[in-house]
Design an enzyme around this catalytic site. Sequence first.
Site, PDB file in Angstrom:
ATOM      1  N   ASP A   1      82.407  40.341  23.644  1.00 25.35           N
ATOM      2  CA  ASP A   1      83.046  41.552  24.079  1.00 25.35           C
ATOM      3  C   ASP A   1      83.956  41.529  22.992  1.00 25.35           C
ATOM      4  OD1 ASP A   1      84.180  43.796  25.262  1.00 25.35           O
ATOM      5  OD2 ASP A   1      85.375  42.963  26.526  1.00 25.35           O
TER       6      ASP A   1
ATOM      7  N   ASN B   1      75.364  50.205  29.421  1.00 27.13           N
ATOM      8  CA  ASN B   1      75.196  50.575  28.154  1.00 27.13           C
ATOM      9  C   ASN B   1      74.952  51.028  28.190  1.00 27.13           C
ATOM     10  OD1 ASN B   1      75.926  46.560  27.565  1.00 27.13           O
ATOM     11  ND2 ASN B   1      77.914  48.256  27.607  1.00 27.13           N
TER      12      ASN B   1
HETATM   13  C1  FPP Z   1      80.547  43.877  23.170  1.00 31.49           C
HETATM   14  O1  FPP Z   1      81.012  44.343  22.151  1.00 31.49           O
HETATM   15  C2  FPP Z   1      78.858  43.993  22.444  1.00 31.49           C
HETATM   16  C3  FPP Z   1      77.460  44.616  22.771  1.00 31.49           C
HETATM   17  C4  FPP Z   1      77.756  45.391  23.716  1.00 31.49           C
HETATM   18  C5  FPP Z   1      76.197  44.039  21.647  1.00 31.49           C
HETATM   19  C6  FPP Z   1      76.055  42.199  21.809  1.00 31.49           C
HETATM   20  C7  FPP Z   1      75.002  41.901  21.303  1.00 31.49           C
HETATM   21  C8  FPP Z   1      74.734  41.339  20.259  1.00 31.49           C
HETATM   22  C9  FPP Z   1      76.021  40.378  20.114  1.00 31.49           C
HETATM   23  C10 FPP Z   1      73.220  40.539  19.736  1.00 31.49           C
HETATM   24  C11 FPP Z   1      72.388  39.879  20.558  1.00 31.49           C
HETATM   25  C12 FPP Z   1      71.354  39.699  20.429  1.00 31.49           C
HETATM   26  C13 FPP Z   1      70.296  39.695  20.236  1.00 31.49           C
HETATM   27  C14 FPP Z   1      68.616  39.789  20.554  1.00 31.49           C
HETATM   28  C15 FPP Z   1      70.299  37.629  21.150  1.00 31.49           C
HETATM   29  P1  FPP Z   1      81.583  46.236  22.612  1.00 31.49           P
HETATM   30  O2  FPP Z   1      80.771  47.525  21.547  1.00 31.49           O
HETATM   31  O3  FPP Z   1      81.758  46.627  23.884  1.00 31.49           O
HETATM   32  O4  FPP Z   1      82.765  45.930  22.043  1.00 31.49           O
HETATM   33  P2  FPP Z   1      84.056  46.433  21.955  1.00 31.49           P
HETATM   34  O5  FPP Z   1      84.964  46.162  23.294  1.00 31.49           O
HETATM   35  O6  FPP Z   1      85.318  45.988  21.171  1.00 31.49           O
HETATM   36  O7  FPP Z   1      84.158  48.196  21.415  1.00 31.49           O
END
Ligand code: FPP
Length: 249
Positions: free
Chosen positions: A29, A77
């Site tokens: 996160d 999501n």
């Molecule tokens: C949450 O941060 C993160 C995600 C929804 C995406 C995570 C995915 C990856 C790191 C890539 C993994 C890829 C592979 C193919 C293994 P957020 O957007 O919720 O952050 P925020 O809470 O600060 O808005």
Amino acid sequence: MTAMPTILQELPSDLDQDRLPRHVAVIMDGNGRWAKRRGLPRIMGHRRGVDALKGLLRCCNDWGIKSLTAYAFSTENWGRPHEEVDFLMTLFERVLLRELQEMMQENVRIQFVGNLEALPPSLQAQIERSMTETQNNHGIQFTVATNYGGRQEILQACREIASLVQQGKIQPDEIDEAMFSQHLYTANVGDPDLLIRTSGEMRLSNFLLWQLAYAELYITEALWPDFDRTEFHRALSSYQKRDRRFGKV
Ligand code: FPP
């Protein structure tokens, strides 16, 4: 993507090799906040998030942790702006294309869990390819939860088991925890010992609801793109100080 060191890095001396978690799960996160703090678009946070995940996978492999499960995309999501959803789907696909060779070299066995049929067909094809090509590797088991929801997973297991009962293949009183676990996506990896969630949020967010029943929880204020070896070392130190009682005294 940042270049990764090729030399295996040893377990820090203050950690006990015999008391490492077998299976670590992560809720990654804070990518969006990481980017916002730098005046960058959210997608830059996700790009850096991939680097952090790759670093953690390498670290787990180096330090002898057998299984890593990461929550990449939840069933909720899809509610994000569609440009961000599109970006993430394309990012997952590109990562798989780009990293497959290195995963082979490092003996990683990758699997995806979740409702994969709802993903773009080109991503499904890359998922299929990466799972097939790495299936005989015997290094770390890397599980990526994509379009994953814990309640949906439990419902699906219930439907499968109900159908077996209906067909007369099993009796209701034969249903126990071990059998139920075998109908979850994670049948081959078992339950996580340690769940790490970054960016300070104190929620499970529908992740591995059954499997996390006895996991130790570690929540850090660090945002996911900043979660590096030092942060992971802290999480493992905290884990090794815990007294895991599984409900006993
Ligand atoms: C949450 O941060 C993160 C995600 C929804 C995406 C995570 C995915 C990856 C790191 C890539 C993994 C890829 C592979 C193919 C293994 P957020 O957007 O919720 O952050 P925020 O809470 O600060 O808005």
